[in-house]
Design an enzyme around this catalytic site. Structure first.
Site, PDB file in Angstrom:
ATOM      1  CB  CYS A  73      -8.719   0.982  -5.801  1.00 31.52           C
ATOM      2  SG  CYS A  73      -8.599   0.720  -4.026  1.00 31.52           S
TER       3      CYS A  73
ATOM      4  CG  HIS B 207      -5.157   3.118  -7.253  1.00 26.38           C
ATOM      5  ND1 HIS B 207      -5.888   4.029  -6.510  1.00 26.38           N
ATOM      6  CD2 HIS B 207      -5.101   1.976  -6.516  1.00 26.38           C
ATOM      7  CE1 HIS B 207      -6.252   3.448  -5.385  1.00 26.38           C
ATOM      8  NE2 HIS B 207      -5.784   2.219  -5.349  1.00 26.38           N
TER       9      HIS B 207
ATOM     10  CG  ASN C 193      -5.481   3.044  -1.733  1.00 25.48           C
ATOM     11  OD1 ASN C 193      -6.338   3.660  -2.368  1.00 25.48           O
ATOM     12  ND2 ASN C 193      -5.234   1.763  -1.915  1.00 25.48           N
TER      13      ASN C 193
HETATM   14  N1  ACO Z   1       3.973  -1.458  10.717  1.00 30.46           N
HETATM   15  C1  ACO Z   1       5.031  -2.220  11.071  1.00 30.46           C
HETATM   16  N2  ACO Z   1       5.193  -3.476  10.672  1.00 30.46           N
HETATM   17  C2  ACO Z   1       4.245  -4.000   9.876  1.00 30.46           C
HETATM   18  C3  ACO Z   1       3.121  -3.262   9.465  1.00 30.46           C
HETATM   19  C4  ACO Z   1       2.997  -1.953   9.915  1.00 30.46           C
HETATM   20  N3  ACO Z   1       1.963  -1.153   9.594  1.00 30.46           N
HETATM   21  N4  ACO Z   1       2.366  -4.051   8.688  1.00 30.46           N
HETATM   22  C5  ACO Z   1       2.983  -5.233   8.599  1.00 30.46           C
HETATM   23  N5  ACO Z   1       4.123  -5.203   9.318  1.00 30.46           N
HETATM   24  C6  ACO Z   1       5.118  -6.239   9.503  1.00 30.46           C
HETATM   25  C7  ACO Z   1       4.556  -7.627   9.255  1.00 30.46           C
HETATM   26  O1  ACO Z   1       3.943  -8.131  10.423  1.00 30.46           O
HETATM   27  C8  ACO Z   1       5.802  -8.392   8.906  1.00 30.46           C
HETATM   28  O2  ACO Z   1       6.480  -8.712  10.103  1.00 30.46           O
HETATM   29  P1  ACO Z   1       7.285 -10.127  10.243  1.00 30.46           P
HETATM   30  O3  ACO Z   1       8.347 -10.060   9.193  1.00 30.46           O
HETATM   31  O4  ACO Z   1       7.778 -10.072  11.638  1.00 30.46           O
HETATM   32  O5  ACO Z   1       6.265 -11.167   9.973  1.00 30.46           O
HETATM   33  C9  ACO Z   1       6.651  -7.370   8.175  1.00 30.46           C
HETATM   34  O6  ACO Z   1       6.127  -6.085   8.517  1.00 30.46           O
HETATM   35  C10 ACO Z   1       6.597  -7.509   6.685  1.00 30.46           C
HETATM   36  O7  ACO Z   1       5.236  -7.648   6.311  1.00 30.46           O
HETATM   37  P2  ACO Z   1       4.818  -7.866   4.825  1.00 30.46           P
HETATM   38  O8  ACO Z   1       3.342  -8.033   4.740  1.00 30.46           O
HETATM   39  O9  ACO Z   1       5.682  -8.954   4.249  1.00 30.46           O
HETATM   40  O10 ACO Z   1       5.251  -6.493   4.215  1.00 30.46           O
HETATM   41  P3  ACO Z   1       5.336  -6.095   2.709  1.00 30.46           P
HETATM   42  O11 ACO Z   1       6.705  -5.725   2.374  1.00 30.46           O
HETATM   43  O12 ACO Z   1       4.624  -7.073   1.821  1.00 30.46           O
HETATM   44  O13 ACO Z   1       4.488  -4.768   2.724  1.00 30.46           O
HETATM   45  C11 ACO Z   1       2.356  -3.960   2.047  1.00 30.46           C
HETATM   46  C12 ACO Z   1       3.111  -4.786   3.044  1.00 30.46           C
HETATM   47  C13 ACO Z   1       2.818  -2.533   2.163  1.00 30.46           C
HETATM   48  C14 ACO Z   1       0.868  -4.011   2.305  1.00 30.46           C
HETATM   49  C15 ACO Z   1       2.685  -4.552   0.661  1.00 30.46           C
HETATM   50  O14 ACO Z   1       2.386  -5.916   0.590  1.00 30.46           O
HETATM   51  C16 ACO Z   1       1.964  -3.856  -0.429  1.00 30.46           C
HETATM   52  O15 ACO Z   1       2.300  -2.759  -0.790  1.00 30.46           O
HETATM   53  N6  ACO Z   1       0.993  -4.507  -1.048  1.00 30.46           N
HETATM   54  C17 ACO Z   1       0.302  -3.942  -2.162  1.00 30.46           C
HETATM   55  C18 ACO Z   1      -1.073  -3.767  -1.868  1.00 30.46           C
HETATM   56  C19 ACO Z   1      -1.493  -2.339  -1.639  1.00 30.46           C
HETATM   57  O16 ACO Z   1      -0.803  -1.380  -1.716  1.00 30.46           O
HETATM   58  N7  ACO Z   1      -2.749  -2.279  -1.384  1.00 30.46           N
HETATM   59  C20 ACO Z   1      -3.398  -1.074  -1.171  1.00 30.46           C
HETATM   60  C21 ACO Z   1      -4.846  -1.311  -1.285  1.00 30.46           C
HETATM   61  S1  ACO Z   1      -5.265  -2.270  -2.641  1.00 30.46           S
HETATM   62  C22 ACO Z   1      -5.332  -1.320  -3.937  1.00 30.46           C
HETATM   63  O17 ACO Z   1      -5.569  -0.179  -3.856  1.00 30.46           O
HETATM   64  C23 ACO Z   1      -5.017  -2.001  -5.171  1.00 30.46           C
END
Ligand code: ACO
Length: 332
Positions: A115, A255, A285
């Site tokens: 990215c 980004h 993304n």
């Molecule tokens: N739909 C519904 N529920 C979901 C989904 C989905 N697509 N994905 C995960 N969940 C659930 C999980 O299973 C979890 O359930 P549980 O509480 O029963 O265990 C719950 O949602 C929370 O999951 P988390 O992983 O804790 O969610 P979080 O708030 O961390 O959000 C996310 C996840 C959006 C990926 C977040 O961590 C994030 O934004 N990370 C940053 C990384 C990013 O944006 N990367 C993009 C690519 S990398 C880059 O470009 C740099």
């Protein structure tokens, strides 16, 4: 950078595949919802390529637009750098395919910084132009992320989209001759890599590891923390190098990974909301394409104007990250 041989960013182009996918479309094939995706990421739609549509096809479209907007011909291009994680083939480079498609003989190669690839490619292109590898460089960021997603992994499959963006860098010595002390073009770049975090965001396969591409895997929570810290610190370094204050920046183009990351960075280093370009809701993304796609949307809307100061920042697998500051266009 020395006062002459300034590297201008003179043109932009982009391309999105036709197939537009809503969160509700994804909710039909996996256990997710429009509400969860919007709340956690800000994403509403993304575009996906067709099976027979290649990264080079998207990149070629974006490149042709950028060349046309710069009022150049393909033959004027001396250097092509393509930032991509999803090349058409393991080799040759997607850049050499795009070179063939647009019809020129520029030095052409790919950059792999996931990215962060677009910020890396601009830094490399600007340095190479200054080092004498020509006067005009085409930078393309293009990715078909849909082709490395695991549709059984809802925590990653909902985040990404496909697309391409391109810009033209032009070397000039003329600027200082008629506008003393008024610097244009690339003013500061800072790029970094830390392989300690290799496992936080990667594919679970690859040519030498598994003779396959593998699927994208991510530790979302850890990436989130690194993204906020590293995007902020690299931008502050660029401000220092260019002797600028955050208030000197007209537009921030981060980004487009997650609206919550964009909000956290802007809160941390006090970027006014109205200066942030965000297209995450309509693109998802798109990896190396995310910044040039957002840049093109804002340029076409008429928001970004000739002479505006822009701050670009990105982070991706590696971890690789960086920021850059530039004054867009050229003196009229
Ligand atoms: N739909 C519904 N529920 C979901 C989904 C989905 N697509 N994905 C995960 N969940 C659930 C999980 O299973 C979890 O359930 P549980 O509480 O029963 O265990 C719950 O949602 C929370 O999951 P988390 O992983 O804790 O969610 P979080 O708030 O961390 O959000 C996310 C996840 C959006 C990926 C977040 O961590 C994030 O934004 N990370 C940053 C990384 C990013 O944006 N990367 C993009 C690519 S990398 C880059 O470009 C740099």
């Amino acid at each position: 950078m020395s006062s002459n041989n300034q590297i201008l960013l003179t043109s932009v182009g982009s391309y999105l595949p036709k197939k537009k996918i809503s969160n509700d479309n994804l909710a039909k094939i996996m256990d997710t919802s429009d509400e969860w995706i919007k709340k956690r990421t800000g994403i509403k739609f993304r575009h996906f390529v067709e099976d027979n549509e290649l990264t080079s096809d998207m990149g070629t479209n974006a490149a042709e637009q950028a060349i046309l907007n710069a009022r150049l011909k393909a033959n004027d291009i001396d250097l092509i750098i393509v930032a991509t994680t999803t090349p058409d083939n393991t080799f040759p480079s997607t850049a050499s395919k795009i070179q063939r498609n647009i019809g020129c003989k520029a030095i052409s190669f790919d950059v792999q910084a996931v990215c962060a690839g677009f910020v890396y490619a601009i830094s490399i292109g600007a340095s190479m132009l200054k080092d004498g590898y020509g006067d005009k460089c085409l930078i393309v960021g293009a990715d078909s992320m849909s082709k490395i997603l695991d549709w059984n992994d809802r925590s990653t499959a909902v985040l990404f989209g496909d697309g391409a963006g391109a810009v033209i860098l032009e070397k000039t010595t003329a600027v200082n001759e008629f506008v003393h002390n008024d610097k244009w073009g690339i003013l500061a770049t800072k790029i970094f890599t830390n392989g300690e975090y290799y496992d936080l965001l990667n594919t679970d396969g690859g040519v030498s590891k598994s003779k396959s591409t593998g699927f994208l895997r991510m530790n979302g929570k850890e990436i989130f923390k690194h993204a906020v810290e590293k995007l902020s610190s690299s931008l502050l370094m660029c401000l220092e190098v260019s002797n600028m204050d955050i208030r000197d920046i007209d537009w921030f183009i981060p980004h487009q990974a997650n609206q919550r990351i964009i909000d956290a960075v802007s809160n941390k280093i006090k970027i006014p909301q109205e200066k942030i370009i965000s297209t995450i809701s309509i693109h998802g993304n798109t990896s190396a394409a995310s910044i040039p796609l957002a840049l093109d949307v804002a340029t076409k809307k008429g928001n970004i104007k000739n002479g505006n100061i822009l701050a670009l920042q990105a982070i991706g697998g590696g971890l690789s990250w960086g920021s850059l500051i530039l004054k867009i266009g050229k003196p009229s």
